[in-house]
Design an enzyme around this catalytic site. Structure first.
Site, PDB file in Angstrom:
ATOM      1  CB  SER A 141     -16.436  96.671 113.233  1.00 22.35           C
ATOM      2  OG  SER A 141     -17.126  97.875 112.928  1.00 22.35           O
ATOM      3  CE1 TYR A 154     -15.383  96.368 107.632  1.00 24.64           C
ATOM      4  CE2 TYR A 154     -17.130  97.456 108.856  1.00 24.64           C
ATOM      5  CZ  TYR A 154     -15.806  97.121 108.717  1.00 24.64           C
ATOM      6  OH  TYR A 154     -14.897  97.516 109.666  1.00 24.64           O
ATOM      7  CB  SER A 157     -17.599  90.325 107.116  1.00 20.99           C
ATOM      8  OG  SER A 157     -17.215  91.668 107.375  1.00 20.99           O
ATOM      9  CE  LYS A 158     -14.618  94.249 110.418  1.00 19.33           C
ATOM     10  NZ  LYS A 158     -13.236  93.882 110.794  1.00 19.33           N
ATOM     11  CB  ILE A 187     -10.625 103.822 114.379  1.00 17.58           C
ATOM     12  CG1 ILE A 187     -11.342 102.994 115.461  1.00 17.58           C
ATOM     13  CG2 ILE A 187      -9.158 104.042 114.731  1.00 17.58           C
ATOM     14  CD1 ILE A 187     -11.346 103.583 116.836  1.00 17.58           C
ATOM     15  CB  THR A 189      -7.791 103.941 109.803  1.00 15.95           C
ATOM     16  OG1 THR A 189      -9.097 103.574 109.329  1.00 15.95           O
ATOM     17  CG2 THR A 189      -7.666 103.597 111.286  1.00 15.95           C
TER      18      THR A 189
END
Length: 250
Positions: A141, A154, A157-158, A187, A189
């Site tokens: 990401s 997050y 982690s990316k 994106i 989603t």
């Protein structure tokens, strides 16, 4: 013999778009997901209609033995693994200021995004070493480098997934196995549905040179390019699928 692709988190969102693209490209598809198979029968039927022989495994990617069991079953069915797409990933269940981040949230995000990615790659890499061939693609990401102080677990982690890409690219290159990374931006989603208005405003304000939402299909096309084998003298490379967000502009 048709090639076989593993896609983690391949029954929804970006993962399913990748599965459809690879099925259209001529791969058999093995999906690792969290839902019972009965809940994804419609998706599997669509993949089979594209000419893919498809298998599905329900497991918890944060559990190492589930990763190992899945890879074993894929090998039992197809005898080889040509492509791994590490797509499974979660955001924190609640966005909160990083000074309030909990151990529970950190463990949840890192367990799936980092631990799961590492051990799934390890399991597949061991098999690919026997073949002296294979391609691994990690979906990370823009959060690998862009700070979001309300979801630090997050972002970290990316960033860790980017290092996983580097490490496996280095370790596996002498054996003909190439490792790549795709960094999606914003994106459309389920994961971004809760912040649609925020990103709509950012797009309108011009934060992205390509002024639109990204789609799962945009990411799938990048996967298809790497999976085609068209980059035989490259490994550890990154494609940003982010509308140009990574550009530094004055």
């Amino acid at each position: 013999m048709k090639k076989t692709a593993i896609i983690t988190g391949g029954a929804r969102g970006i993962g399913f778009a990748i599965a459809q693209q690879l099925a259209a490209d001529g791969f058999n598809i093995a999906i690792f997901g969290r839902k019972d198979e009965s809940a994804v029968e419609g998706q599997l039927s669509k993949l089979n209609a594209l000419g893919s022989d498809t298998m599905y495994y329900c497991g918890n990617i944060a559990v190492v033995d589930d990763c190992y069991q899945f890879v074993s079953k894929v090998i039992d069915k197809y005898q080889h693994i040509d492509l791994l797409v590490n797509n499974s990933g979660v955001a924190p269940k609640v966005r909160t200021d990083m000074l309030e981040t909990t151990e529970e949230s950190m463990d949840y995000v890192f367990g799936i995004n980092v631990k799961g990615t590492f051990f799934m790659t390890q399991a597949v890499a061991r098999h690919m070493l026997e073949q002296n061939a294979g391609i691994i693609i990690n979906i990370s990401s823009v959060s690998a480098y862009a700070s979001s102080v309300n979801r630090p677990e997050y972002c970290m982690s990316k960033s860790a997934i980017s290092m996983i890409t580097t490490l496996f690219a280095d370790r596996l290159a002498p054996h003909g196995i190439r490792v790549y990374e795709i960094r999606p931006g914003v994106i459309r989603t389920d994961m971004t549905s809760a912040v649609t208005e925020k990103y709509d405003r950012m797009i309108a304000d011009g934060i992205f040179p390509i002024a639109r939402w990204g789609t799962p299909e945009d990411v799938a096309k990048a996967v298809s390019a790497f999976a085609s084998g068209a980059f035989p003298y490259s490994t550890g490379e990154i494609i940003n699928v982010d509308g140009g967000f990574h550009l530094r502009r004055l």
